[in-house]
Structures are given as structure tokens and as C-alpha cells.
Design a protein around this motif. Sequence first.
Motif, mmCIF file in Angstrom:
data_model
loop_
_atom_site.group_PDB
_atom_site.id
_atom_site.type_symbol
_atom_site.label_atom_id
_atom_site.label_comp_id
_atom_site.label_asym_id
_atom_site.label_seq_id
_atom_site.Cartn_x
_atom_site.Cartn_y
_atom_site.Cartn_z
ATOM 1 N N MET A 1 8.610 -0.016 -3.531
ATOM 2 C CA MET A 1 9.230 -0.857 -2.524
ATOM 3 C C MET A 1 8.827 -2.296 -2.772
ATOM 4 S SD MET A 1 8.786 -0.482 1.534
ATOM 5 C CE MET A 1 7.527 -1.615 2.043
ATOM 6 N N SER A 2 9.743 -3.103 -3.163
ATOM 7 C CA SER A 2 9.461 -4.481 -3.501
ATOM 8 C C SER A 2 9.989 -5.408 -2.410
ATOM 9 C CB SER A 2 10.122 -4.801 -4.841
ATOM 10 O OG SER A 2 9.631 -5.999 -5.348
ATOM 11 N N GLU A 3 9.311 -6.528 -2.228
ATOM 12 C CA GLU A 3 9.740 -7.499 -1.234
ATOM 13 C C GLU A 3 11.006 -8.194 -1.717
ATOM 14 O OE1 GLU A 3 8.235 -7.799 1.666
ATOM 15 O OE2 GLU A 3 6.675 -6.404 1.076
ATOM 16 N N ARG A 19 -0.450 -6.196 -4.686
ATOM 17 C CA ARG A 19 0.853 -5.871 -4.099
ATOM 18 C C ARG A 19 1.016 -4.356 -3.977
ATOM 19 N NH1 ARG A 19 6.262 -8.236 -6.555
ATOM 20 N NH2 ARG A 19 5.422 -10.098 -5.582
ATOM 21 N N ARG A 22 -1.034 -3.013 -1.103
ATOM 22 C CA ARG A 22 -0.419 -3.369 0.183
ATOM 23 C C ARG A 22 0.796 -2.497 0.456
ATOM 24 N NH1 ARG A 22 3.840 -6.156 1.070
ATOM 25 N NH2 ARG A 22 3.858 -7.295 -0.899
ATOM 26 N N GLU A 23 1.643 -2.324 -0.552
ATOM 27 C CA GLU A 23 2.855 -1.522 -0.383
ATOM 28 C C GLU A 23 2.532 -0.052 -0.139
ATOM 29 O OE1 GLU A 23 5.185 -2.541 -3.834
ATOM 30 O OE2 GLU A 23 6.008 -4.319 -2.837
ATOM 31 N N ARG A 24 1.482 0.471 -0.789
ATOM 32 C CA ARG A 24 1.073 1.868 -0.556
ATOM 33 C C ARG A 24 0.700 2.085 0.903
ATOM 34 N NH1 ARG A 24 -1.543 1.462 -5.439
ATOM 35 N NH2 ARG A 24 -3.530 0.998 -4.454
ATOM 36 N N HIS A 28 3.793 -5.073 5.323
ATOM 37 C CA HIS A 28 4.649 -6.172 4.871
ATOM 38 C C HIS A 28 3.763 -7.371 4.546
ATOM 39 C CE1 HIS A 28 7.619 -9.421 5.069
ATOM 40 N NE2 HIS A 28 8.500 -8.489 4.752
#
Length: 81
Positions: A1-3, A19, A22-24, A28
Motif C-alpha cells: 500500500m503506497s501513499e 515506510r 509504517r504501512e505494515r 497513514h
Amino acid sequence: MSEPGAAPISPGSAGALLRAARERQGMHVAALAATIKIPQRKLEALEADRYDELPDAAFARALALTVCRALKIDPAPVLAQ
């Protein structure tokens, strides 16, 4: 999941590690920035390895360490980068 609008980063870079952690955790970038009380653009610069957008190397390392603490991850692999 990328910003949305996120710049591509190297898979093994410090920014990529931060990143990914954080995503795991499903956090956000704006939420993490608010949690550690740092402008979102500085956190985005760190995650994208755009160190030239940060004040200096000491700031970048301190910010990376703060992010690691906030995410409760081992800072050693990140700081080694």
C-alpha cells in the motif's frame, strides 16, 4: 500500500524500511507526523530518502530514530543505512 504521489524508493534504503514498517501497522503518513509532531513533508522526505530536503544529517538520524520509537521497531537496520 503506497501513499498517493509517493516517490519511488530503493527497497533496502532507510526510507523504505521506515515506510514499510509504517504501512505494515496501517498508519497513514499524516497520522505518524502528527504523533511525532513533525511536519508531514519532512517525514515524507525521510521516507523517500530525500535527505537534501532535511536540515542536516544529524536531524535525519534523529528523525529516523524517533520514527523507529513511535513504530516500536529496531532502529539498528534503519540507522545502518
